[in-house]
Write a protein that holds these residues in place. Structure first.
Motif, PDB file in Angstrom:
ATOM      1  N   TYR A  20       0.833  -1.205   0.000  1.00  0.00           N
ATOM      2  CA  TYR A  20       0.000   0.000   0.000  1.00  0.00           C
ATOM      3  C   TYR A  20       0.868   1.256   0.000  1.00  0.00           C
ATOM      4  N   GLN A  21       1.882   1.281   0.815  1.00  0.00           N
ATOM      5  CA  GLN A  21       2.773   2.442   0.883  1.00  0.00           C
ATOM      6  C   GLN A  21       3.491   2.659  -0.445  1.00  0.00           C
ATOM      7  N   ALA A  22       3.943   1.602  -1.076  1.00  0.00           N
ATOM      8  CA  ALA A  22       4.630   1.715  -2.362  1.00  0.00           C
ATOM      9  C   ALA A  22       3.671   2.200  -3.455  1.00  0.00           C
ATOM     10  N   MET A  23       2.464   1.662  -3.488  1.00  0.00           N
ATOM     11  CA  MET A  23       1.468   2.096  -4.462  1.00  0.00           C
ATOM     12  C   MET A  23       1.115   3.567  -4.256  1.00  0.00           C
ATOM     13  N   SER A  24       0.945   3.957  -3.007  1.00  0.00           N
ATOM     14  CA  SER A  24       0.612   5.353  -2.707  1.00  0.00           C
ATOM     15  C   SER A  24       1.736   6.292  -3.120  1.00  0.00           C
ATOM     16  N   ALA A  25       2.974   5.898  -2.895  1.00  0.00           N
ATOM     17  CA  ALA A  25       4.119   6.714  -3.292  1.00  0.00           C
ATOM     18  C   ALA A  25       4.175   6.840  -4.816  1.00  0.00           C
ATOM     19  N   LYS A  32       1.964  14.182  -9.898  1.00  0.00           N
ATOM     20  CA  LYS A  32       2.616  15.439  -9.552  1.00  0.00           C
ATOM     21  C   LYS A  32       2.641  16.378 -10.758  1.00  0.00           C
ATOM     22  N   GLY A  33       2.055  17.552 -10.598  1.00  0.00           N
ATOM     23  CA  GLY A  33       2.049  18.549 -11.656  1.00  0.00           C
ATOM     24  C   GLY A  33       0.928  18.421 -12.669  1.00  0.00           C
ATOM     25  N   LEU A  34       0.140  17.351 -12.616  1.00  0.00           N
ATOM     26  CA  LEU A  34      -0.982  17.196 -13.542  1.00  0.00           C
ATOM     27  C   LEU A  34      -2.242  17.816 -12.931  1.00  0.00           C
ATOM     28  N   ASP A  35      -3.135  18.248 -13.793  1.00  0.00           N
ATOM     29  CA  ASP A  35      -4.409  18.812 -13.374  1.00  0.00           C
ATOM     30  C   ASP A  35      -5.204  17.750 -12.598  1.00  0.00           C
ATOM     31  N   PRO A  36      -5.618  18.061 -11.360  1.00  0.00           N
ATOM     32  CA  PRO A  36      -6.351  17.072 -10.557  1.00  0.00           C
ATOM     33  C   PRO A  36      -7.643  16.593 -11.212  1.00  0.00           C
ATOM     34  N   VAL A  37      -8.339  17.464 -11.903  1.00  0.00           N
ATOM     35  CA  VAL A  37      -9.580  17.052 -12.569  1.00  0.00           C
ATOM     36  C   VAL A  37      -9.266  16.072 -13.691  1.00  0.00           C
ATOM     37  N   ILE A 132      -2.123   6.339 -15.460  1.00  0.00           N
ATOM     38  CA  ILE A 132      -2.919   5.267 -16.071  1.00  0.00           C
ATOM     39  C   ILE A 132      -2.456   3.902 -15.562  1.00  0.00           C
ATOM     40  N   LEU A 133      -1.155   3.700 -15.488  1.00  0.00           N
ATOM     41  CA  LEU A 133      -0.627   2.426 -14.981  1.00  0.00           C
ATOM     42  C   LEU A 133      -1.016   2.222 -13.517  1.00  0.00           C
ATOM     43  N   THR A 134      -0.935   3.290 -12.739  1.00  0.00           N
ATOM     44  CA  THR A 134      -1.243   3.186 -11.317  1.00  0.00           C
ATOM     45  C   THR A 134      -2.709   2.859 -11.083  1.00  0.00           C
ATOM     46  N   ILE A 135      -3.633   3.567 -11.771  1.00  0.00           N
ATOM     47  CA  ILE A 135      -5.046   3.281 -11.543  1.00  0.00           C
ATOM     48  C   ILE A 135      -5.391   1.872 -12.008  1.00  0.00           C
ATOM     49  N   ASN A 136      -4.757   1.408 -13.071  1.00  0.00           N
ATOM     50  CA  ASN A 136      -5.005   0.030 -13.489  1.00  0.00           C
ATOM     51  C   ASN A 136      -4.545  -0.962 -12.422  1.00  0.00           C
ATOM     52  N   SER A 137      -3.435  -0.672 -11.759  1.00  0.00           N
ATOM     53  CA  SER A 137      -2.974  -1.539 -10.660  1.00  0.00           C
ATOM     54  C   SER A 137      -3.943  -1.484  -9.486  1.00  0.00           C
ATOM     55  N   TRP A 138      -4.358  -0.258  -9.105  1.00  0.00           N
ATOM     56  CA  TRP A 138      -5.338  -0.136  -8.012  1.00  0.00           C
ATOM     57  C   TRP A 138      -6.615  -0.902  -8.365  1.00  0.00           C
ATOM     58  N   ASN A 139      -7.098  -0.759  -9.615  1.00  0.00           N
ATOM     59  CA  ASN A 139      -8.304  -1.468 -10.043  1.00  0.00           C
ATOM     60  C   ASN A 139      -8.153  -2.971  -9.882  1.00  0.00           C
ATOM     61  N   ARG A 140      -7.025  -3.502 -10.287  1.00  0.00           N
ATOM     62  CA  ARG A 140      -6.820  -4.943 -10.222  1.00  0.00           C
ATOM     63  C   ARG A 140      -6.738  -5.432  -8.778  1.00  0.00           C
TER      64      ARG A 140
END
Length: 152
Positions: A20-25, A32-37, A132-140
């Protein structure tokens, strides 16, 4: 499907808190630096494609908190047909999200990548791909462990 089929399987993050800590990091670095929306739109679209109720619930709430409108959230699953609702930059990000998430032909088409590269700097594109890679990992993780929507 029965209720038993949809009950949580495990709390992976309790069992393996270092994951969890690694995924969150990774997620913090990626966005970082991307539009939150924009990042929330990407997370919602990937979660729709991956049928992840937990992440859909979370990211729709987060998008609304970041100022996203109901109309744009509702139309996201049909963004290509929703002319004038999303900017060209958002549409390029959503096309890339779909290509990376689905990998229908085993690769991301050049045209999709080039479209995104027209709208994002190299650093932004690297971070967008990472989101995109991170959300796909969270989804899985959420789908596999059957995380319950509404429980963060």
């Amino acid at each position: 499907m029965t209720a038993e089929e949809h009950s949580p399987r495990m709390d992976l993050f309790h069992v393996a808190p270092d994951v969890y800590q690694a995924m969150s990091a990774l997620e913090r670095a990626a966005k970082k630096g991307l539009d939150p929306v924009l990042t929330e739109l990407v997370k919602i679209r990937a979660s729709q494609l991956n049928h992840c109720a937990f992440c859909l619930d979370m990211h729709v709430r987060d998008a609304r908190a970041a100022g996203e409108t109901e109309e744009r959230v509702y139309l996201l699953s049909a963004w290509e047909e929703a002319a004038g609702v999303y900017t060209e930059r958002e549409r390029a990000a959503l096309a890339l999200t779909e290509a990376v998430t689905v990998l229908t032909d085993g690769f991301v088409p050049d045209a999709v990548y080039e479209r995104a590269a027209e709208h994002f700097s190299e650093d932004e594109l690297a971070r967008l791909i990472s989101v995109i890679l991170t959300i796909n990992s969270w989804n899985r993780i959420a789908v596999t462990t059957r995380m319950v929507p509404g429980r963060r």
